[in-house]
Design a protein around this motif. Sequence first.
Motif, PDB file in Angstrom:
ATOM      1  N   ALA A   1      49.026   7.457 -56.385  1.00  0.00           N
ATOM      2  CA  ALA A   1      47.614   7.772 -56.356  1.00  0.00           C
ATOM      3  C   ALA A   1      47.111   7.696 -54.922  1.00  0.00           C
ATOM      4  O   ALA A   1      47.720   7.047 -54.075  1.00  0.00           O
ATOM      5  CB  ALA A   1      46.833   6.808 -57.249  1.00  0.00           C
ATOM      6  N   ALA A   2      45.977   8.349 -54.679  1.00  0.00           N
ATOM      7  CA  ALA A   2      45.386   8.357 -53.353  1.00  0.00           C
ATOM      8  C   ALA A   2      43.890   8.134 -53.457  1.00  0.00           C
ATOM      9  O   ALA A   2      43.263   8.520 -54.452  1.00  0.00           O
ATOM     10  CB  ALA A   2      45.674   9.686 -52.655  1.00  0.00           C
ATOM     11  N   ALA A   3      43.346   7.509 -52.420  1.00  0.00           N
ATOM     12  CA  ALA A   3      41.911   7.265 -52.345  1.00  0.00           C
ATOM     13  C   ALA A   3      41.342   7.989 -51.136  1.00  0.00           C
ATOM     14  O   ALA A   3      41.913   7.933 -50.051  1.00  0.00           O
ATOM     15  CB  ALA A   3      41.635   5.776 -52.233  1.00  0.00           C
ATOM     16  N   SER A   4      40.220   8.651 -51.331  1.00  0.00           N
ATOM     17  CA  SER A   4      39.656   9.457 -50.249  1.00  0.00           C
ATOM     18  C   SER A   4      38.716   8.663 -49.345  1.00  0.00           C
ATOM     19  O   SER A   4      38.299   9.161 -48.304  1.00  0.00           O
ATOM     20  CB  SER A   4      38.929  10.669 -50.819  1.00  0.00           C
ATOM     21  N   ASN A   5      38.381   7.432 -49.758  1.00  0.00           N
ATOM     22  CA  ASN A   5      37.527   6.636 -48.882  1.00  0.00           C
ATOM     23  C   ASN A   5      37.857   5.151 -49.017  1.00  0.00           C
ATOM     24  O   ASN A   5      38.577   4.737 -49.924  1.00  0.00           O
ATOM     25  CB  ASN A   5      36.043   6.896 -49.169  1.00  0.00           C
ATOM     26  N   ARG A   6      37.302   4.365 -48.114  1.00  0.00           N
ATOM     27  CA  ARG A   6      37.625   2.946 -48.042  1.00  0.00           C
ATOM     28  C   ARG A   6      37.188   2.197 -49.291  1.00  0.00           C
ATOM     29  O   ARG A   6      37.893   1.315 -49.785  1.00  0.00           O
ATOM     30  CB  ARG A   6      36.971   2.321 -46.808  1.00  0.00           C
ATOM     31  N   ALA A   7      36.020   2.542 -49.813  1.00  0.00           N
ATOM     32  CA  ALA A   7      35.491   1.825 -50.983  1.00  0.00           C
ATOM     33  C   ALA A   7      36.406   1.998 -52.191  1.00  0.00           C
ATOM     34  O   ALA A   7      36.701   1.045 -52.914  1.00  0.00           O
ATOM     35  CB  ALA A   7      34.082   2.306 -51.308  1.00  0.00           C
ATOM     36  N   LEU A   8      36.840   3.206 -52.404  1.00  0.00           N
ATOM     37  CA  LEU A   8      37.738   3.457 -53.538  1.00  0.00           C
ATOM     38  C   LEU A   8      39.075   2.755 -53.313  1.00  0.00           C
ATOM     39  O   LEU A   8      39.646   2.161 -54.231  1.00  0.00           O
ATOM     40  CB  LEU A   8      37.951   4.961 -53.718  1.00  0.00           C
ATOM     41  N   TYR A   9      39.583   2.831 -52.105  1.00  0.00           N
ATOM     42  CA  TYR A   9      40.873   2.212 -51.789  1.00  0.00           C
ATOM     43  C   TYR A   9      40.803   0.700 -51.989  1.00  0.00           C
ATOM     44  O   TYR A   9      41.677   0.109 -52.606  1.00  0.00           O
ATOM     45  CB  TYR A   9      41.254   2.543 -50.350  1.00  0.00           C
TER      46      TYR A   9
ATOM     47  N   SER B   1      38.908  -1.066 -53.833  1.00  0.00           N
ATOM     48  CA  SER B   1      38.743  -1.464 -55.231  1.00  0.00           C
ATOM     49  C   SER B   1      39.865  -0.960 -56.122  1.00  0.00           C
ATOM     50  O   SER B   1      39.845  -1.165 -57.328  1.00  0.00           O
ATOM     51  CB  SER B   1      37.405  -0.949 -55.771  1.00  0.00           C
ATOM     52  N   LYS B   2      40.861  -0.300 -55.495  1.00  0.00           N
ATOM     53  CA  LYS B   2      41.996   0.265 -56.230  1.00  0.00           C
ATOM     54  C   LYS B   2      41.554   1.325 -57.244  1.00  0.00           C
ATOM     55  O   LYS B   2      42.268   1.608 -58.206  1.00  0.00           O
ATOM     56  CB  LYS B   2      42.834  -0.815 -56.915  1.00  0.00           C
ATOM     57  N   ASN B   3      40.384   1.900 -57.041  1.00  0.00           N
ATOM     58  CA  ASN B   3      39.912   2.982 -57.899  1.00  0.00           C
ATOM     59  C   ASN B   3      40.244   4.305 -57.244  1.00  0.00           C
ATOM     60  O   ASN B   3      39.385   4.997 -56.709  1.00  0.00           O
ATOM     61  CB  ASN B   3      38.401   2.871 -58.135  1.00  0.00           C
ATOM     62  N   MET B   4      41.544   4.650 -57.304  1.00  0.00           N
ATOM     63  CA  MET B   4      41.994   5.875 -56.673  1.00  0.00           C
ATOM     64  C   MET B   4      41.376   7.092 -57.358  1.00  0.00           C
ATOM     65  O   MET B   4      41.161   7.091 -58.573  1.00  0.00           O
ATOM     66  CB  MET B   4      43.525   5.959 -56.749  1.00  0.00           C
ATOM     67  N   ASN B   5      41.085   8.118 -56.582  1.00  0.00           N
ATOM     68  CA  ASN B   5      40.477   9.296 -57.184  1.00  0.00           C
ATOM     69  C   ASN B   5      41.414  10.490 -57.282  1.00  0.00           C
ATOM     70  O   ASN B   5      41.017  11.550 -57.767  1.00  0.00           O
ATOM     71  CB  ASN B   5      39.173   9.682 -56.472  1.00  0.00           C
ATOM     72  N   TYR B   6      42.641  10.345 -56.811  1.00  0.00           N
ATOM     73  CA  TYR B   6      43.639  11.395 -57.010  1.00  0.00           C
ATOM     74  C   TYR B   6      44.887  10.746 -57.613  1.00  0.00           C
ATOM     75  O   TYR B   6      45.335   9.701 -57.152  1.00  0.00           O
ATOM     76  CB  TYR B   6      44.011  12.081 -55.699  1.00  0.00           C
ATOM     77  N   TRP B   7      45.414  11.401 -58.643  1.00  0.00           N
ATOM     78  CA  TRP B   7      46.570  10.853 -59.356  1.00  0.00           C
ATOM     79  C   TRP B   7      47.632  11.919 -59.545  1.00  0.00           C
ATOM     80  O   TRP B   7      47.329  13.087 -59.776  1.00  0.00           O
ATOM     81  CB  TRP B   7      46.143  10.335 -60.728  1.00  0.00           C
ATOM     82  N   GLY B   8      48.861  11.493 -59.466  1.00  0.00           N
ATOM     83  CA  GLY B   8      49.972  12.379 -59.754  1.00  0.00           C
ATOM     84  C   GLY B   8      50.494  12.122 -61.154  1.00  0.00           C
ATOM     85  O   GLY B   8      50.115  11.152 -61.810  1.00  0.00           O
ATOM     86  N   LYS B   9      51.360  13.001 -61.593  1.00  0.00           N
ATOM     87  CA  LYS B   9      52.047  12.772 -62.860  1.00  0.00           C
ATOM     88  C   LYS B   9      53.080  11.678 -62.638  1.00  0.00           C
ATOM     89  O   LYS B   9      53.630  11.553 -61.564  1.00  0.00           O
ATOM     90  CB  LYS B   9      52.718  14.053 -63.338  1.00  0.00           C
ATOM     91  N   GLY B  10      53.332  10.901 -63.628  1.00  0.00           N
ATOM     92  CA  GLY B  10      54.219   9.766 -63.474  1.00  0.00           C
ATOM     93  C   GLY B  10      55.686  10.123 -63.451  1.00  0.00           C
ATOM     94  O   GLY B  10      56.095  11.222 -63.820  1.00  0.00           O
ATOM     95  N   THR B  11      56.460   9.153 -63.011  1.00  0.00           N
ATOM     96  CA  THR B  11      57.907   9.267 -63.058  1.00  0.00           C
ATOM     97  C   THR B  11      58.442   8.028 -63.770  1.00  0.00           C
ATOM     98  O   THR B  11      58.021   6.906 -63.485  1.00  0.00           O
ATOM     99  CB  THR B  11      58.502   9.414 -61.646  1.00  0.00           C
ATOM    100  N   GLN B  12      59.342   8.232 -64.713  1.00  0.00           N
ATOM    101  CA  GLN B  12      59.829   7.144 -65.548  1.00  0.00           C
ATOM    102  C   GLN B  12      60.896   6.334 -64.822  1.00  0.00           C
ATOM    103  O   GLN B  12      61.854   6.884 -64.287  1.00  0.00           O
ATOM    104  CB  GLN B  12      60.418   7.696 -66.847  1.00  0.00           C
TER     105      GLN B  12
END
Length: 122
Positions: free
Chosen positions: A96-104, A106-117
């Motif tokens: 996951a990625a965060a576009s700003n410091r506040a999101l980062y 708080s670990k509230n990422m705003n971009y997510w990838g599909k998972g890998t098992q």
Amino acid sequence: VQLQASGGGLVQAGESLKLSCAASPRTFTTYGMGWFRQAPGKEREFVARIDWRLGSTMYTDSVKGRFTISRDNAKNTVYLQMNSVKPEDTAVYYCAAASNRALYASKNMNYWGKGTQVTVSS
């Protein structure tokens, strides 16, 4: 923005595995990226994160000393080196990625990838 994770698989306890996550387009800029995981029947949990500019890192207690997060700024790629894996590390791993410091922060990422098992056998 797309995040493409790879590197998952089946390993035995005590072995190593390295996950990769490439962000696109190449012009994508992020404040920081991280890895999260979700085991069957459990909620998604934070694993590790890295500040994209400073390279500072943070880990959840259960992986400290075993996992290492790193990044390649030129490739827009984040990695998770998993050593001495345990059966309890079995989960779907998401980058996951965060576009700003506040999101980062708080670990509230705003971009997510599909998972890998990742499956660890005992």
